[in-house]
Design a protein around this motif. Sequence first.
Motif, PDB file in Angstrom:
ATOM      1  N   CYS A 168     -45.402  54.447 -46.498  1.00 51.22           N
ATOM      2  CA  CYS A 168     -46.075  53.323 -47.169  1.00 51.22           C
ATOM      3  C   CYS A 168     -45.212  52.907 -48.346  1.00 51.22           C
ATOM      4  O   CYS A 168     -44.370  53.685 -48.814  1.00 51.22           O
ATOM      5  CB  CYS A 168     -47.437  53.763 -47.699  1.00 51.22           C
ATOM      6  SG  CYS A 168     -48.590  54.097 -46.365  1.00 51.22           S
ATOM      7  N   ARG A 175     -46.297  52.441 -51.374  1.00 46.09           N
ATOM      8  CA  ARG A 175     -46.672  53.511 -52.306  1.00 46.09           C
ATOM      9  C   ARG A 175     -48.016  54.098 -51.857  1.00 46.09           C
ATOM     10  O   ARG A 175     -48.696  53.508 -51.029  1.00 46.09           O
ATOM     11  CB  ARG A 175     -46.713  53.028 -53.758  1.00 46.09           C
ATOM     12  CG  ARG A 175     -47.747  52.003 -54.065  1.00 46.09           C
ATOM     13  CD  ARG A 175     -47.865  51.828 -55.595  1.00 46.09           C
ATOM     14  NE  ARG A 175     -48.980  50.932 -55.875  1.00 46.09           N
ATOM     15  CZ  ARG A 175     -48.833  49.719 -56.393  1.00 46.09           C
ATOM     16  NH1 ARG A 175     -47.654  49.244 -56.706  1.00 46.09           N
ATOM     17  NH2 ARG A 175     -49.908  48.960 -56.615  1.00 46.09           N
ATOM     18  N   LYS A 176     -48.319  55.249 -52.387  1.00 40.65           N
ATOM     19  CA  LYS A 176     -49.510  55.968 -51.936  1.00 40.65           C
ATOM     20  C   LYS A 176     -50.740  55.458 -52.686  1.00 40.65           C
ATOM     21  O   LYS A 176     -50.750  55.379 -53.918  1.00 40.65           O
ATOM     22  CB  LYS A 176     -49.286  57.465 -52.219  1.00 40.65           C
ATOM     23  CG  LYS A 176     -50.373  58.358 -51.712  1.00 40.65           C
ATOM     24  CD  LYS A 176     -50.227  58.681 -50.242  1.00 40.65           C
ATOM     25  CE  LYS A 176     -51.395  59.541 -49.760  1.00 40.65           C
ATOM     26  NZ  LYS A 176     -51.417  59.685 -48.303  1.00 40.65           N
ATOM     27  N   CYS A 177     -51.800  55.094 -51.968  1.00 42.59           N
ATOM     28  CA  CYS A 177     -53.043  54.637 -52.610  1.00 42.59           C
ATOM     29  C   CYS A 177     -53.828  55.856 -53.115  1.00 42.59           C
ATOM     30  O   CYS A 177     -53.823  56.900 -52.466  1.00 42.59           O
ATOM     31  CB  CYS A 177     -53.899  53.854 -51.623  1.00 42.59           C
ATOM     32  SG  CYS A 177     -53.054  52.434 -50.906  1.00 42.59           S
ATOM     33  N   TYR A 213     -56.851  56.792 -53.129  1.00 45.78           N
ATOM     34  CA  TYR A 213     -58.025  57.302 -52.394  1.00 45.78           C
ATOM     35  C   TYR A 213     -57.626  57.882 -51.036  1.00 45.78           C
ATOM     36  O   TYR A 213     -58.451  58.393 -50.295  1.00 45.78           O
ATOM     37  CB  TYR A 213     -59.023  56.146 -52.150  1.00 45.78           C
ATOM     38  CG  TYR A 213     -58.381  54.972 -51.438  1.00 45.78           C
ATOM     39  CD1 TYR A 213     -58.311  54.943 -50.050  1.00 45.78           C
ATOM     40  CD2 TYR A 213     -57.781  53.935 -52.152  1.00 45.78           C
ATOM     41  CE1 TYR A 213     -57.670  53.908 -49.383  1.00 45.78           C
ATOM     42  CE2 TYR A 213     -57.140  52.910 -51.500  1.00 45.78           C
ATOM     43  CZ  TYR A 213     -57.089  52.894 -50.127  1.00 45.78           C
ATOM     44  OH  TYR A 213     -56.450  51.883 -49.471  1.00 45.78           O
ATOM     45  N   CYS A 214     -56.336  57.773 -50.671  1.00 44.22           N
ATOM     46  CA  CYS A 214     -55.930  57.979 -49.282  1.00 44.22           C
ATOM     47  C   CYS A 214     -55.457  59.407 -49.015  1.00 44.22           C
ATOM     48  O   CYS A 214     -54.578  59.910 -49.704  1.00 44.22           O
ATOM     49  CB  CYS A 214     -54.800  57.000 -48.964  1.00 44.22           C
ATOM     50  SG  CYS A 214     -54.131  57.252 -47.314  1.00 44.22           S
ATOM     51  N   SER A 219     -49.464  59.953 -45.121  1.00 45.82           N
ATOM     52  CA  SER A 219     -48.594  58.825 -45.470  1.00 45.82           C
ATOM     53  C   SER A 219     -47.835  59.160 -46.739  1.00 45.82           C
ATOM     54  O   SER A 219     -48.362  59.819 -47.636  1.00 45.82           O
ATOM     55  CB  SER A 219     -49.429  57.562 -45.659  1.00 45.82           C
ATOM     56  OG  SER A 219     -50.413  57.767 -46.637  1.00 45.82           O
ATOM     57  N   GLY A 237     -50.902  54.406 -39.352  1.00 47.46           N
ATOM     58  CA  GLY A 237     -50.082  54.965 -40.415  1.00 47.46           C
ATOM     59  C   GLY A 237     -50.892  55.613 -41.494  1.00 47.46           C
ATOM     60  O   GLY A 237     -52.051  55.964 -41.301  1.00 47.46           O
ATOM     61  N   GLY A 238     -50.198  55.629 -42.621  1.00 43.23           N
ATOM     62  CA  GLY A 238     -48.989  54.910 -42.986  1.00 43.23           C
ATOM     63  C   GLY A 238     -49.094  53.381 -42.830  1.00 43.23           C
ATOM     64  O   GLY A 238     -50.170  52.823 -42.672  1.00 43.23           O
ATOM     65  N   THR A 239     -47.944  52.784 -42.885  1.00 49.11           N
ATOM     66  CA  THR A 239     -47.852  51.329 -42.814  1.00 49.11           C
ATOM     67  C   THR A 239     -46.873  50.941 -41.705  1.00 49.11           C
ATOM     68  O   THR A 239     -45.676  50.757 -41.969  1.00 49.11           O
ATOM     69  CB  THR A 239     -47.415  50.761 -44.188  1.00 49.11           C
ATOM     70  OG1 THR A 239     -48.334  51.215 -45.187  1.00 49.11           O
ATOM     71  CG2 THR A 239     -47.401  49.244 -44.197  1.00 49.11           C
ATOM     72  N   ASN A 250     -50.205  46.055 -43.311  1.00 51.61           N
ATOM     73  CA  ASN A 250     -50.668  45.942 -44.691  1.00 51.61           C
ATOM     74  C   ASN A 250     -50.342  44.525 -45.163  1.00 51.61           C
ATOM     75  O   ASN A 250     -49.192  44.086 -45.027  1.00 51.61           O
ATOM     76  CB  ASN A 250     -49.921  47.006 -45.514  1.00 51.61           C
ATOM     77  CG  ASN A 250     -50.381  47.039 -46.954  1.00 51.61           C
ATOM     78  OD1 ASN A 250     -50.569  46.010 -47.588  1.00 51.61           O
ATOM     79  ND2 ASN A 250     -50.564  48.240 -47.465  1.00 51.61           N
ATOM     80  N   ARG A 272     -53.751  48.940 -54.489  1.00 54.33           N
ATOM     81  CA  ARG A 272     -53.175  48.225 -53.352  1.00 54.33           C
ATOM     82  C   ARG A 272     -51.961  47.408 -53.794  1.00 54.33           C
ATOM     83  O   ARG A 272     -51.875  46.972 -54.932  1.00 54.33           O
ATOM     84  CB  ARG A 272     -54.219  47.287 -52.716  1.00 54.33           C
ATOM     85  CG  ARG A 272     -55.434  48.000 -52.192  1.00 54.33           C
ATOM     86  CD  ARG A 272     -55.154  48.881 -51.017  1.00 54.33           C
ATOM     87  NE  ARG A 272     -54.665  48.135 -49.863  1.00 54.33           N
ATOM     88  CZ  ARG A 272     -54.340  48.704 -48.706  1.00 54.33           C
ATOM     89  NH1 ARG A 272     -54.431  50.024 -48.543  1.00 54.33           N
ATOM     90  NH2 ARG A 272     -53.905  47.984 -47.695  1.00 54.33           N
TER      91      ARG A 272
HETATM   92  S1  SF4 Z   1     -52.021  54.646 -45.295  1.00 53.36           S
HETATM   93 FE1  SF4 Z   1     -52.929  52.745 -46.068  1.00 53.36          FE
HETATM   94  S2  SF4 Z   1     -54.467  53.497 -47.459  1.00 53.36           S
HETATM   95 FE2  SF4 Z   1     -53.058  55.204 -47.116  1.00 53.36          FE
HETATM   96  S3  SF4 Z   1     -51.474  55.058 -48.746  1.00 53.36           S
HETATM   97 FE3  SF4 Z   1     -50.743  53.915 -47.004  1.00 53.36          FE
HETATM   98  S4  SF4 Z   1     -51.372  51.787 -47.447  1.00 53.36           S
HETATM   99 FE4  SF4 Z   1     -52.612  53.126 -48.704  1.00 53.36          FE
END
Ligand code: SF4
Length: 384
Positions: free
Chosen positions: A20, A22-24, A26-27, A31, A74-76, A109, A146
């Motif tokens: 990704c 960057r890492k969100c 809450y996730c 990823s 994913g991931g993205t 994304n 995000r």
């Molecule tokens: S998988 Fe989706 S929700 Fe998780 S860090 Fe990547 S963009 Fe964010």
Amino acid sequence: MSQLNPASIPLSLYIHMPWCVRKCPYCDFNSHAVPDGQLSMDLEQQYLAALVADFETQVGMAQGRTIHSVFIGGGTPSLISAKGYQWLFDQLKGLLAFDENCEITLEANPGTVEHDPFKDYLAVGINRLSLGVQSFDSEHLQRLGRIHSANNALDAIQQARQAGFERVNVDLMHGLPQQSLEQALNDLKLAVEQGATHISWYQLTIEPNTVFFRTQPVLPQDEVLEEIQAQGEAYLKANGYINYEVSAWRKEKPSAHNLNYWQFGDYLAIGAGAHGKVTRPDGIYRFQKTRLPKDYLAKVPAEHGQMKRIEAEELPFEFMMNALRLNNGVNSEFYAQRTGLELNDLDATLKQLREKKLLIADVNRIACTEQGHIFLNSVLEAFL
Ligand code: SF4
Ligand SMILES: C[S@@+](CC[C@H](N)C(=O)[O-])C[C@H]1O[C@@H](n2cnc3c(N)ncnc32)[C@H](O)[C@@H]1O
């Protein structure tokens, strides 16, 4: 347990793209942030080649079947170029045929879609998009860490439709930090107005090993969460969406790929951390690939993860945990076909749940009642 016939069970393919921008916070998915926010062509090619090598070792598990659906998650996955996917599909199809009408979904994304126009993804055979929107409210998007704005999200849906995608899923989360009922409903309204043909509507959960777990945000009160759920469902229904699984709402066909999971179908799985499930005449097996991208790239596929047989006593729960998520449940015949066990062996449990008006189970169908869906966890415990 009777002999299983893999040929009667649909076979899907899951492909995991672990990076990704960057890492969100809450996730907890597998990823990882890419250095500099963009995947180098070198790394892309290396990873795609590793996916092909991984797939090669799994072709034997198909046992004569073709690929019924593909999900690139994913991931993205939209960090990978359309050209990369063209190469990947050519290689995979050279090893195992895809069904003529194979559903191929790509998770995208809204903050990465400028890498390649959507029409390029459509041109290489991806025929369903799943856009990770989460919210159309700038403040909420910021709190969720995000990388895209509300306008990026609105544009992404429009661009997907204009590019010719007939099937566009929008992922939305609700119960966001400091979210009001009006804000949650407004997110749904915008997804509907933009023409999302499918909406995956998840309540935010706080997962261990995330930033939100370590620094808990202020979430809406329970009464607000209940109102969001009730009014959100009513709104989606009033706008012609059908709720076919706990969080899945459709205007078009259901997601063939997810439906196969819930109907206890089989799936091959390639990519870092990907999970697969395959049926052999002697039993049902699960496997998981090594999680870290660097390990996945360094190891030969045989070292990626072991096959583990699902024991017969675990199968009733495993089957029901998937099947009963579906609002209409599943065809009763699937139980014997996909577990090798007899539904009659569950007679006492089914009777007890029927008497409590939590379950419908007859020769045609196994499904939760409306009440059963509300108490899904206790229904499932009965199968442990
Ligand atoms: S998988 Fe989706 S929700 Fe998780 S860090 Fe990547 S963009 Fe964010
Ligand atoms: C595997 S994620 C991939 C989507 C894509 N990477 C993105 O975020 O744009 C699939 C979806 O799961 C949902 N999700 C992720 N973490 C969640 C959480 N903690 N609670 C509820 N839903 C979550 C989000 O809606 C997300 O779009």
